[in-house]
Design a protein around this motif. Structure first.
Motif, PDB file in Angstrom:
ATOM      1  N   UNK A 198       0.398  -1.669  -8.035  1.00 19.31           N
ATOM      2  CA  UNK A 198      -0.046  -1.426  -6.861  1.00 19.31           C
ATOM      3  C   UNK A 198      -1.213  -2.416  -6.858  1.00 19.31           C
ATOM      4  N   UNK A 212      -0.451   2.791  -1.663  1.00 18.81           N
ATOM      5  CA  UNK A 212      -1.717   1.912  -2.039  1.00 18.81           C
ATOM      6  C   UNK A 212      -2.224   1.254  -0.913  1.00 18.81           C
ATOM      7  N   UNK A 213      -1.413   0.779   0.000  1.00 16.23           N
ATOM      8  CA  UNK A 213      -2.107  -0.093   1.236  1.00 16.23           C
ATOM      9  C   UNK A 213      -2.019   0.944   2.626  1.00 16.23           C
ATOM     10  N   UNK A 244      -2.408  -4.645  -3.494  1.00 17.10           N
ATOM     11  CA  UNK A 244      -3.579  -4.236  -2.790  1.00 17.10           C
ATOM     12  C   UNK A 244      -4.383  -5.462  -2.745  1.00 17.10           C
ATOM     13  N   UNK A 292       9.952   2.418  -0.191  1.00 14.78           N
ATOM     14  CA  UNK A 292       8.521   1.488  -0.625  1.00 14.78           C
ATOM     15  C   UNK A 292       8.724   0.237  -0.251  1.00 14.78           C
ATOM     16  N   UNK A 294      -6.963  -5.015   0.336  1.00 16.57           N
ATOM     17  CA  UNK A 294      -7.407  -3.525   0.532  1.00 16.57           C
ATOM     18  C   UNK A 294      -8.290  -3.320  -0.258  1.00 16.57           C
ATOM     19  N   UNK A 299       8.316 -10.490  -5.030  1.00 24.63           N
ATOM     20  CA  UNK A 299       8.116 -10.400  -3.626  1.00 24.63           C
ATOM     21  C   UNK A 299       6.685 -11.020  -3.409  1.00 24.63           C
ATOM     22  N   UNK A 326       4.886   4.108 -10.149  1.00 19.38           N
ATOM     23  CA  UNK A 326       4.566   2.660 -10.225  1.00 19.38           C
ATOM     24  C   UNK A 326       3.205   2.531 -10.445  1.00 19.38           C
ATOM     25  N   UNK A 356       6.275  -1.600   0.389  1.00 17.72           N
ATOM     26  CA  UNK A 356       4.944  -2.242  -0.190  1.00 17.72           C
ATOM     27  C   UNK A 356       5.290  -3.054  -1.232  1.00 17.72           C
ATOM     28  N   UNK A 357       6.461  -2.405  -2.097  1.00 21.21           N
ATOM     29  CA  UNK A 357       6.941  -3.082  -3.192  1.00 21.21           C
ATOM     30  C   UNK A 357       8.352  -4.023  -2.977  1.00 21.21           C
ATOM     31  N   UNK A 358       9.113  -3.583  -2.031  1.00 20.11           N
ATOM     32  CA  UNK A 358      10.362  -4.241  -1.775  1.00 20.11           C
ATOM     33  C   UNK A 358      10.491  -5.071  -0.555  1.00 20.11           C
ATOM     34  N   UNK A 359       9.379  -5.465   0.165  1.00 24.63           N
ATOM     35  CA  UNK A 359       9.055  -6.389   1.222  1.00 24.63           C
ATOM     36  C   UNK A 359       8.359  -7.631   0.756  1.00 24.63           C
ATOM     37  N   UNK A 396       7.030  -6.094  -6.571  1.00 25.34           N
ATOM     38  CA  UNK A 396       5.681  -6.557  -5.981  1.00 25.34           C
ATOM     39  C   UNK A 396       5.598  -8.183  -6.431  1.00 25.34           C
ATOM     40  N   UNK A 429       5.717   9.961  -4.853  1.00 23.10           N
ATOM     41  CA  UNK A 429       5.145   9.050  -5.746  1.00 23.10           C
ATOM     42  C   UNK A 429       3.947   8.605  -4.998  1.00 23.10           C
ATOM     43  N   UNK A 430       3.073   7.735  -6.183  1.00 23.87           N
ATOM     44  CA  UNK A 430       2.463   6.849  -5.688  1.00 23.87           C
ATOM     45  C   UNK A 430       2.758   5.406  -5.884  1.00 23.87           C
ATOM     46  N   UNK A 431       2.834   4.729  -4.802  1.00 25.41           N
ATOM     47  CA  UNK A 431       3.516   3.477  -4.504  1.00 25.41           C
ATOM     48  C   UNK A 431       2.635   2.329  -4.160  1.00 25.41           C
ATOM     49  N   UNK A 432       3.368   1.112  -4.110  1.00 26.31           N
ATOM     50  CA  UNK A 432       2.434   0.061  -3.441  1.00 26.31           C
ATOM     51  C   UNK A 432       2.302   0.514  -1.795  1.00 26.31           C
ATOM     52  N   UNK A 467      -0.952  -3.306   5.720  1.00 28.81           N
ATOM     53  CA  UNK A 467      -2.149  -3.015   5.576  1.00 28.81           C
ATOM     54  C   UNK A 467      -3.077  -3.340   6.736  1.00 28.81           C
ATOM     55  N   UNK A 470       4.225  -6.971   4.056  1.00 22.55           N
ATOM     56  CA  UNK A 470       3.239  -5.948   3.487  1.00 22.55           C
ATOM     57  C   UNK A 470       1.921  -6.143   3.953  1.00 22.55           C
TER      58      UNK A 470
END
Ligand code: SF4
Lengths: 438, 135
Positions: free
Chosen positions: B123, A378-379, B127, A348, B132, B89, B25, A350-353, B86, A372-375, A362, A358
């Protein structure tokens, strides 16, 4: 009637516990109970049973809503995206099995992509240090049976690897460590008084970011040379005391984590830690081991190294493997805006960079393969949910000490869901056709 | 009491973070586990903030609203901790200095009280930061 399956492998952290028990329904479709795993592992098994799980691929529409698509359409989209891109990045791999990683590498070679795993944001700097000066290491079994000096440097297993201490490093009674915890001296180096530090015989509450100095000071103390009154916030007497503890043992181990890999000095911190281990071997037997995070990040490094010659941050865009962290590494590629398509699997970012990286995801065409649904989903433009590896399908994984262990399938995935391997094979077939590869 | 204080920010794993990422998440439990900043009691006092107050954390690289809680693994005056995710980050130092590894630990940040600003869901936060459009 229910069935109990024993000796199940937990697919969460690099400890890769292999003594979990799960209870499943008679038809093998429902997972009912989990025993022996820690809270995180238990949650991982149970979450696969959530009724609100996404079970089919979803493509983002112009208005931002999701449209459900078939796996065939999803594989078409992915293959076309990779075929078209000039510099795609294929990132993740640490939460899937080695078989899927290998298919991924075949795709990457045809797509001439950059490939990277989560070592990029965890033990990548360790890998650089190991290439610099090597790594005297051992297995967790040896530690259980022999280690009487255990150092946790910049890691907090009580939180990140909850059963590490009870299965291998502190509590178990091994062949030469018959009194368990009583046979071992435990030293923790951490800027916080972590739950691991609270259990230690000695806690060195180091000034954050000064690991290199303290590691060097320990080397000086081992040689019996002059030290300043305090180094990295630790008084000289304390440093000499820890040096004596270390060299008076019969078998010692340094476990290290993100506290050293992610602080300034990065790979140089690990260079110093490995050099300290080398010096200690003049007095007694000492080893060193990174506390790998994802349950198969080690395997991903192995498969990359076996197929491309380098363990992470590989750039295949010129048709051969190049490796140059800082240039070919994911965070740098994304932050510089060099990537024109993003393929994420089993992680993930999206969550960990950092958010600046991120944003790079996008902006471009993107696919996220994740149960899973993750960040990241999400992008991303396309989200492909798959079966949980290690729960709903088996496959090979590597524990943090490089011991390969086969994960087991314990329950059926929801009707019609594919595994990573199956979906990647579909993408590979399509990509071969698009690129005219036999 | 001050309007803002400066501390050294680190991020890392917690067991609550581990459980939350596996339970979903998209859920508020992820925010409860990771949309927080653990501060030493002496730093909370300097800031003049009660426990469980929303605060804005700002670095050279961005800012984020999180809930200030008392350090669970302290004492660590002058050091603050946001669990990896997030929220952390949004503010950590992304520079890799040619190693590929961002500097997740050791970012100087400013903390100020932001009682009326909400802590976003995980999330949602990413976004929003990435612009987004969601339907
Ligand atoms: S310690 Fe790691 S591998 Fe073992 S049960 Fe917990 S999460 Fe799973």
């Amino acid at each position: 009637m229910t069935k109990t399956i024993t000796d199940v492998i937990c697919p969460f952290c690099g400890t890769l516990c292999d003594d979990v028990e799960v209870v499943v329904s008679d038809d093998g479709k429902k997972l009912l109970e989990v025993a022996n795993a820690c809270v995180i592992g238990t949650e991982k098994f149970l979450h696969s049973q959530e009724p609100d799980r996404v079970t089919r691929p979803r493509l983002r529409q112009e208005d931002g809503s999701w449209k459900t698509v078939s796996y065939e359409e999803a594989a078409d989209y992915t293959a076309k995206m990779l075929a078209k891109a000039k510099k795609p990045l294929m990132y993740g791999w640490s939460s899937t099995n080695c078989e899927a990683q290998s298919i991924g590498n075949e795709i990457a070679e045809i797509a001439k992509s950059c490939c990277d795993n989560t070592a990029a944001v965890c033990h990548g700097t360790t890998l650089i240090a190991v290439q610099d000066i090597g790594l005297p290491s051992c297995t967790l079994g040896e530690i259980k049976n022999r280690a009487d000096r255990v150092i946790f440097w910049g890691c907090n297993p009580a939180h990140a690897h909850p059963r590490h201490m009870s299965r291998y490093s502190i509590f178990p009674r091994g062949f030469f460590t018959g009194k368990g915890q009583m046979s071992r001296k435990m030293v923790v180096v951490d800027p916080r008084c972590t739950d691991t530090a609270k259990m230690a015989d000695v806690h060195l509450q180091i000034q954050q970011g000064h690991d290199y100095e303290l590691l060097d000071a320990l080397r000086v103390a081992l040689k019996g040379e002059w030290l300043p009154d305090s180094v990295a916030g630790i008084p000289a007497e304390k440093i000499r005391e820890v040096a004596d503890i270390m060299k008076s043992g019969r078998f010692g181990i340094i476990f290290f984590g993100m506290g050293v890999t992610q602080s300034l000095s990065k790979n140089h911190n690990i260079d110093a830690a490995i050099a300290l281990t080398k010096d200690l071997n003049e007095h007694t037997k000492f080893s060193i081991m990174p506390m790998r995070g994802h349950y198969n990040v080690t395997g991903s490094g192995e498969v990359f190294a076996w197929q491309f010659g380098f363990p992470y941050s590989v750039d295949l865009t010129r048709g051969f493997a190049r490796y140059n962290p800082g240039d070919s590494s994911s965070v740098d590629l994304l932050t510089r805006g060099e990537v024109d398509a993003m393929f994420t699997i089993g992680s993930d970012p999206g969550a960990h960079f950092p958010i600046s990286a991120v944003k790079g995801i996008a902006k471009v065409d993107s696919v996220c393969i994740d149960p899973h649904m993750t960040p990241t989903s999400g992008v991303s433009k396309l989200h492909v949910p798959v079966a949980f590896n290690g729960v709903e399908c088996g496959g090979n994984c590597y524990r943090m000490d490089n011991v390969p262990i086969d994960c087991r399938k314990v329950v059926e995935p929801p009707e019609g869901m594919l595994t990573d391997q199956e979906f990647l094979t579909m993408v590979l077939d399509r990509l071969k056709k698009l690129k005219g590869v036999a | 009491m001050a309007n803002s204080i400066s501390v050294n920010l680190i991020s890392g794993r917690t067991i609550q973070q581990g459980v939350a990422i596996e339970s979903g998440k998209e859920k508020p439990s992820y925010r409860t586990a990771c949309g927080i900043i653990e501060m030493d009691p002496s730093d909370l006092k300097k800031l003049g903030a009660w426990k469980s107050t929303n605060v804005k954390v700002t670095s050279d690289y961005g800012s984020v609203v999180v809930k200030a809680v008392e350090a669970t693994q302290g004492p660590h005056p002058g050091v603050a901790f946001i669990p990896m995710g997030p929220w952390a980050n949004s503010v950590i130092n992304p520079n890799t200095y040619s190693t590929g590894m961002p500097t997740f630990k050791g970012t100087p940040v400013k903390i100020e009280v932001a009682i009326n600003e909400p802590v976003l869901l995980g999330i949602e936060l990413v976004q929003k930061n990435c612009g987004v459009i969601v339907g």
